[in-house]
Design an enzyme around this catalytic site. Structure first.
Site: not given
Ligand code: BG6
Length: 470
Positions: A24, A68, A123, A153, A157, A210, A215, A315
């Site tokens: 923006r 957007l 996400k 992601h 890895k 999250d 993951h 966390k």
């Molecule tokens: C993200 C989460 O998808 O993955 C984060 O939103 C998290 O909260 C992160 O910290 C962890 O990724 P990695 O690659 O550091 O394990």
């Protein structure tokens, strides 16, 4: 941007490509390049461009101011893209999930959804099954499934790709990769960081949405799936989907017994006092959002029935450690003496270390231990085979986002999540979301520990222990 830069450095980006930032703020191309350069200051040393490298990279960077919600702005984008023979166009949507529907509709209205367009969705894709479905439906109205790249992601890895390689590139493990030989599987994704600057976002999200819905469940799929018939995206995704469908559905009883949630309170990280979650910026001081989850479940099919599968993430835990432990059953009949609890175990280290450890038992070198004056027989001692992938492949390794972005450019969907997989994962976590939304507060745990003690108690009831307690 750091991932794109690494791809550029490795010579993997298309020669005549352009990277167009869209936001923006009113910025010229040059101001945008300066902004990006300033942000690179925060990138880890070796991954930071030298001034000469940045100068070359910057010539790929362009900027377009867009609101957007305004159709006219999409027309401007179309003009910019179609100004020359565009080739493949990758649209990377790292926007608030509420905008996905609007954005893809507008992309289509501006005629930007042609066959050469690929859309990456970052996400969170919704916050429950219904909102995820609504996004997928809107996306599928204007794009074919093979144009949609739902990014997770973890699948990029190197360690996770190795998991596929270990299982389906080697004959060694497959015959024993089943309930007859495996006693339990434990997945831990522990972070030592807190919510950092993402308090406001995280407070609406929590660890289940999250980390687990995406993951952790992708790891479960990679561990539990049947061998796909080939390495094509749909063959792989078909098998992953079956695992998600086979996960034992939650009941009020199993939620009570096998789903633990926690929230960190003040404690210690890196030797310093750190605040509790409720005192983090952006977080509601009475928040009931979980920062820790531990679950016990099962893949209910012929291969896995009865094998407990434990998933734990959180966390502000004691260390950053992501690993999978596959515990094998003991020998059917013991003729040696072995230390208690020492069984064969395969440890798949995901991060920060990346490798495989095979824990076995060997003849102890000094086994003449006496019980009174009597020699009590051969004694076994734990030993381990240790494969360190960082050491073996170090400099050749490609980071998760770099790998995934290059896959999008090449149109390879293997490491991306299909809509039905994603919906199935939401379906499975939804009973937990519902139960926890109407239940009391999560259990507190001090920052810098391994989460609430209920998590250890849950796994101990089955006769197992988390890795740090073994
Ligand atoms: C993200 C989460 O998808 O993955 C984060 O939103 C998290 O909260 C992160 O910290 C962890 O990724 P990695 O690659 O550091 O394990």
């Amino acid at each position: 941007m750091p991932a794109l830069f690494q791809a550029f450095r490795h010579g993997s980006l298309p020669q005549d490509g352009r990277i167009i930032g869209v936001a923006r703020d009113e910025l010229s191309d040059d101001a945008y390049r300066e902004l990006i350069q300033s942000r690179f200051a925060a990138v880890e040393g070796a991954k930071r461009p030298t001034p000469e490298e940045f100068k070359k990279f910057a010539s790929l960077l362009h900027y377009l101011r867009m609101d957007l919600s305004r159709p006219d702005d999409y027309a401007k984008l179309a003009t910019l893209i179609q100004g020359r023979d565009a080739g493949t166009v990758v649209m990377y949507l790292a926007t608030a999930p509420a905008l996905f529907t609007q954005v893809v509709e507008q992309i289509a209205a501006a005629g930007l959804n042609g066959p050469k367009t690929r859309v990456v969705l970052e996400k969170p894709l919704g916050h429950d099954l219904a909102s995820n479905r609504a996004i997928n439906k809107a996306v599928c109205r204007v794009l074919a499934e093979h144009q949609v790249f739902r990014i997770d992601h973890y699948l990029g890895k190197p360690s996770v790709q190795n998991l596929f390689a270990m299982r389906f590139g080697n004959a060694l493990f497959e015959p024993i990769w089943r309930r007859e030989h495996i006693a339990s599987i434990e997945i831990t994704i522990a972070e030592d960081l807190g919510v950092e600057k993402r308090g406001a976002f995280y407070d609406q999200t929590g660890a289940l949405r999250d980390m687990v819905q995406n993951h952790a469940l992708q790891l479960v799929c990679a561990l539990g799936m049947e061998p796909p018939i080939n390495a094509h995206a749909d063959a792989i995704r078909d098998e992953k989907l079956k695992v998600l469908r086979a996960l034992k559905p939650w009941t009020p009883e199993s939620i009570g017994l096998h789903a633990i949630r926690g929230q960190y309170s003040a404690g210690t990280a890196y030797g310093e006092r750190v605040p509790g979650y409720r005192d983090e910026p952006g977080v509601n001081p009475e928040s009931r959002t979980e920062t820790f989850v531990a679950l016990r479940t099962e893949i209910a099919n012929w291969r896995w029935a009865g094998v407990p599968l434990y998933i734990r993430t959180g966390k502000r835990l004691a260390s950053r450690d992501a690993r999978i432990e596959v515990n094998f059953k003991p020998t059917p009949h013991a003729i040696f003496r072995a230390p208690t609890g020492a069984f064969n175990k395969l440890v798949i280290n995901l991060q920060p270390k990346d490798g495989l450890e095979l824990h076995m038992l060997a003849q102890a070198q000094n086994d003449r231990q006496r019980n009174g004056n009597r020699h009590v027989g051969p004694q076994l001692a734990p030993v381990q085979l240790d494969l360190d992938f960082d050491k073996r492949f170090g400099s050749e390794r490609v980071g998760a986002y770099e790998r995934l972005l290059l896959d999008v450019i090449d149109g390879r969907l293997n490491l991306f999540v299909r809509s039905d997989e994603q919906e199935e994962a939401w379906r499975w976590v939804e009973p937990l979301i519902d139960a926890w939304s109407s239940d009391g507060a999560p259990r507190p745990y001090a920052a810098g520990t391994w989460g609430p003690s209920a998590s250890s108690a849950m796994i101990a009831r089955d006769g197992f222990a988390w890795s740090e307690e073994q």
